[in-house]
Scaffold this motif. Sequence first.
Motif, PDB file in Angstrom:
ATOM      1  N   ALA B 202       0.837  -1.204   0.000  1.00 36.23           N
ATOM      2  CA  ALA B 202       0.000   0.000   0.000  1.00 36.23           C
ATOM      3  C   ALA B 202       0.872   1.253   0.000  1.00 36.23           C
ATOM      4  O   ALA B 202       0.613   2.207  -0.760  1.00 36.23           O
ATOM      5  CB  ALA B 202      -0.921  -0.005   1.212  1.00 36.23           C
ATOM      6  N   TRP B 206       0.676   4.093  -2.968  1.00 33.95           N
ATOM      7  CA  TRP B 206       0.285   5.486  -2.711  1.00 33.95           C
ATOM      8  C   TRP B 206       1.424   6.452  -3.070  1.00 33.95           C
ATOM      9  O   TRP B 206       1.181   7.541  -3.554  1.00 33.95           O
ATOM     10  CB  TRP B 206      -0.083   5.671  -1.233  1.00 33.95           C
ATOM     11  CG  TRP B 206      -1.267   4.872  -0.798  1.00 33.95           C
ATOM     12  CD1 TRP B 206      -2.159   4.204  -1.591  1.00 33.95           C
ATOM     13  CD2 TRP B 206      -1.675   4.636   0.547  1.00 33.95           C
ATOM     14  NE1 TRP B 206      -3.100   3.567  -0.813  1.00 33.95           N
ATOM     15  CE2 TRP B 206      -2.838   3.825   0.506  1.00 33.95           C
ATOM     16  CE3 TRP B 206      -1.188   5.028   1.809  1.00 33.95           C
ATOM     17  CZ2 TRP B 206      -3.506   3.406   1.661  1.00 33.95           C
ATOM     18  CZ3 TRP B 206      -1.860   4.613   2.954  1.00 33.95           C
ATOM     19  CH2 TRP B 206      -3.009   3.803   2.880  1.00 33.95           C
ATOM     20  N   LEU B 226       0.096   2.399   9.516  1.00 33.27           N
ATOM     21  CA  LEU B 226      -0.821   1.498   8.808  1.00 33.27           C
ATOM     22  C   LEU B 226      -1.085   0.228   9.610  1.00 33.27           C
ATOM     23  O   LEU B 226      -2.213  -0.245   9.690  1.00 33.27           O
ATOM     24  CB  LEU B 226      -0.251   1.140   7.423  1.00 33.27           C
ATOM     25  CG  LEU B 226      -0.089   2.285   6.439  1.00 33.27           C
ATOM     26  CD1 LEU B 226       0.110   1.732   5.029  1.00 33.27           C
ATOM     27  CD2 LEU B 226      -1.274   3.227   6.451  1.00 33.27           C
ATOM     28  N   HIS B 239      -5.943  -0.044   4.672  1.00 32.50           N
ATOM     29  CA  HIS B 239      -4.942   0.278   3.642  1.00 32.50           C
ATOM     30  C   HIS B 239      -4.790  -0.836   2.611  1.00 32.50           C
ATOM     31  O   HIS B 239      -4.288  -0.595   1.518  1.00 32.50           O
ATOM     32  CB  HIS B 239      -3.581   0.572   4.299  1.00 32.50           C
ATOM     33  CG  HIS B 239      -2.993  -0.614   5.006  1.00 32.50           C
ATOM     34  ND1 HIS B 239      -3.011  -0.759   6.375  1.00 32.50           N
ATOM     35  CD2 HIS B 239      -2.375  -1.737   4.545  1.00 32.50           C
ATOM     36  CE1 HIS B 239      -2.442  -1.905   6.713  1.00 32.50           C
ATOM     37  NE2 HIS B 239      -2.055  -2.514   5.616  1.00 32.50           N
TER      38      HIS B 239
END
Lengths: 386, 418, 327
Positions: B202, B206, B226, B239
């Motif tokens: 993740a 991102w 996270l 996430h």
Amino acid sequence: MSERCAVIGVGQTFHAAARTDVSIAGMVREAARRALDDASLDWPDIDAVVIGKAPDMFEGVVMPELYLASALGAVGKPMLRVHTAGSVGGSTALVAAHLVTSGRHSRVLTVAFEKQSDSDAMWALSVPQPFSPPLLAGAGGYFAPIIRAYIRRSGAPDHIGIEVAVKDRLHGLRNEYAHLHMEDINFDMVRDSIMLWDPIRYLETCPSSDGACAMVLGDEHAAESSQVPPAWVHGMAMRSEPTMFAGRDQVNPQAGRDCAADVYRQAGISDPRREIDMAEVYVPFSWYEPMWLENLGFAAEGEGWKLTDSGATSMDGGDIPWNCSGGVLCTNPIGASGMLRFAEAALQVRGRAGEHQVDGVRRALGHAYGGGSQFFAMWVLGSEKP
Amino acid sequence: MATTSRATGSAQAATAQAYQATYLAAAQDALRLASRRDRFRPVAVVSFAQSRTVEREDHLNEVEMLMPVVAEALGAAGITKKELGFVCSGSSDYLVGAPFSFVMALDAVGAWPPMRESHVEMDGAFALYEAWTMLQDEDMDTALVYSFGRSSPGDIRRVLAMQLDPYVEAPMWPDHVAIAALQARALVDSGKLSEKEMAEIALRSWHDAMSSPTAQVAREAGLEELLAEDYLVSPLRPHAVAPVGDGAAAVVLAAGEKALELAEHPAWITGIDHRIEPSSLGARDLTVSGSTRLAGIGAGVVSPGADDLGVTGGAAVEIPEVDLAELHAPFAHQEPLIAEALGLDASVRLNPSGGALSANPLMVAGLARIGEAARRVMDGSARVAVAHATSGPCLQQNLVCLLAAEAEAGGAVSGRGA
Amino acid sequence: MSEVTMSDPEVLRAPHVLEFPYSRSVGRDLGAFFTGLVEGRVLGASTRGSPDRVVVPAREYDPITGEDTDGLVEVGPGGVVTAWGWTDHPLEGQPLQRPFAWALVVLDGASNAILHVVDSGSHDAMSTGMRVVARFRDPAARVGSITDIECFVPEGSAPQADRAAGVEPVTVLSTPIRLDYTFSAGIAQSSFLRGLSEGRFLGQRCPRCGQVYVPPRGSCPTDGVPTTDVVELPDTGTVTTYCVVNVPFQGQAIELPYVCAQVLLDGANISFMHLIQGIPADQVRMGLRVRAVWVDRDDLVPSMESVRYFEPTGEPDAPYESYEEYL
């Protein structure tokens, strides 16, 4: 690469208002199994599966091909799901045929279905939505004004719609798979049935059916190894136009005319009435027969009703029989209705239509349309290899 | 390919054995397709456009969403709608809650005079596949493929529950996060993946999305932050689940010489295939993606390996060196699963666009993977790219597309007929 | 339409409920499976061929090969969890409304797992490979549904299910489905609808072909370009074609027969459907000149319902040629 393609297997379910004896999977398997048996094939012989149906709201299953992959022996294979409104049964067959003509696959199973009795067809077709104009009259209310416009334009007499309604029901009596078997159908009965959406009478409309249709399409090698004569694809075409636009001719849509011209060009047909031996055409309201006779070039504009009136489209003595299966007026599982038209054309060309067989069919037209008469799918099949 | 399941009994081993037999037959077929790739008419992506994915697009109806995207894709290819040989779209009525939602969407193209047009109730990637087969027909040279997805009007966790078996699964309203969590658990149990690795995927997605103007989630974050999140459904934390978003995308395809007319550097589709898994979750080994592997074999991305016992090719298939891959992984744990199935090693750059964890408009995200991969071939940043699209619970259906700067699979630079 | 909100100055939103009580016929083997659940047992179907397996739930086909299955076999009620996911936040309609685990469970004697839920009390009580057993509802509460198994529980914590005998075969599964949506009208349609709430028809003109669309959708369907010029149209027009409705239609409260007509507003290039009143149904004709009859000023809403119906203006009919191309 453009390979030849032929129909080598055809199957359909027995159709009824409610097939309460089967699940959705059981119903599609009934059609698919018959198509495989007709082609003398089994699940492992199939390279890819193409499935079609109208809106998912009918059964309340989102993208039901995912749930049906196992039931259709598709595991490990490519599977596509087509949705082009009422024309979907036809479009689905065409997508499947292109998997063959592209040289991609040798044997493709294509299936279309609708299990309308799981919900209610009127509801599923016209779920009321915010901001959309209120639905004032249901499905017939959409098409009845268009039929009125046809009548005004062509000067057709009132009895034409009745004649088609009787003729297709008489044809349907010869088709064991048809939903409606109206033994006592006659002119007075249709004329005296309730005027639902003037000018459309109750018996001039199609039923709501549960059912499925399937075909096995094969490449040249598969077709030539077939034990039953194949129905060769001589032409196939699809056309779409917007639902509504300024100046749109809804009576005789350009997309339908273009689609017919394309499929005739491919099949080398210049005079469909003479060169096609039978046609299976999507006629959900009886008046659509004369309208499509004109749209598909079997009659000049404004003259379609005269052809109907002369009996030319009847199996009993007509020179260009339309809807020998009984058509949509006898059987209407919406997502499958288009494929049933395509499949009937195949049965006729292969000489496998049983009691509703027209003698010596060398070439047949299968036709489907949908949306607001805006999506068209057609094919011409022939007994000779093109 | 490990189609052997973790043994929980001889009974389950029998299911794995049956799957293996079906799989091997399919692998044989896929390999046959790959070995015949050079017999197909060359088709290329010549342009791609995508809207910014947003959490809720409620200013625009679907036509208003699509129009600028279609116009941009046609404009970039330098053609008008009248020149299009074929149009194909992908969407799902249930996302917006209205039957026939694709019908009005066609207005975004302006289908007049009438066009050759079709629609799949699937991700746009499958519409692209249909268009590819149509373009094998010599009487058309170009196709527009578009898709739109609006998940925001409804509750996607209820809507997607209805993809499951309507008799024995859907009545329990198993949401897609719960279903994906079962797969994530199976992977964690098998030792293939940890929760920390999911978070790292993740973070990377991102981060990469920060250079994408169309991404929905693009930011830097910390691993501890996270891993401190509450589970949505364990072992999945927020996430690890793609954001819900609305968006649209369009691709223009062109065949043969036409592709060279329309793009300086077309992204040639040198292989494409798609395959599906059993409908029953409980009959699958969720720790592998056999159908991705099959589609990869069919697309010429991967060779049947030692595990694909019994598969023997006709002609040998040359497997190109892959520079990057856009993999449609709506859940973090699915990215390594797909990469493994496609034999993509650590040298392959995964999801430089930020992938589905940064933007996952349903019905669009798969087509967007093809578009994003093609974009990087067209701009010269990759010579060979892989794109993947998925549909259904736990990667039930998978499409793999191989894109290359050269038209011939693994061959010399040659626009055919150039 | 009373629930329309204008939370944004530009765009209208409204709730939309997609709801139907689906009634699914289940066919032979699923019928046996559901009947078995009512009886308090779980049935699978055996596959032919190699290797022999037991497919659960019972089905007429092998989920892997598609081949027909052959005969029913009882499995469970105990089994093994092969995968699971814990949720603290059950969603609407899910089997338990307290924290629970989704799980794949291979029932004893089955060749594949089924999807269900485990009520173990806590996340920590869950593990892959744990033994669980089906907890059936009371016999009287079983209806022939997968939720006749209320949940699975860790083995040893549930008494054996009461068996029921003489059960009527289950042939139909009722699955009510309700989905809630929030619809947005989009910019162009919102402008049109706001016009209706002011008693005005606001169409849009295509900048390319010049045609005027009402209601507008923000685009020209033939040119595929945005329609941005707003055009106010009069509330008079011509009936291009129509039908007489003699069938009661769902939700329609108008006295039969009534007329639905395509009305072409003066200055518009497309017609829309509306009711014609103020004239006997059998006197409506193509070419009839009509005018909108609006609801009372205070009752105007951003919806076509602001127009009660169209009624004759009393002008001579429009000549056929004047509307022929709009049929």
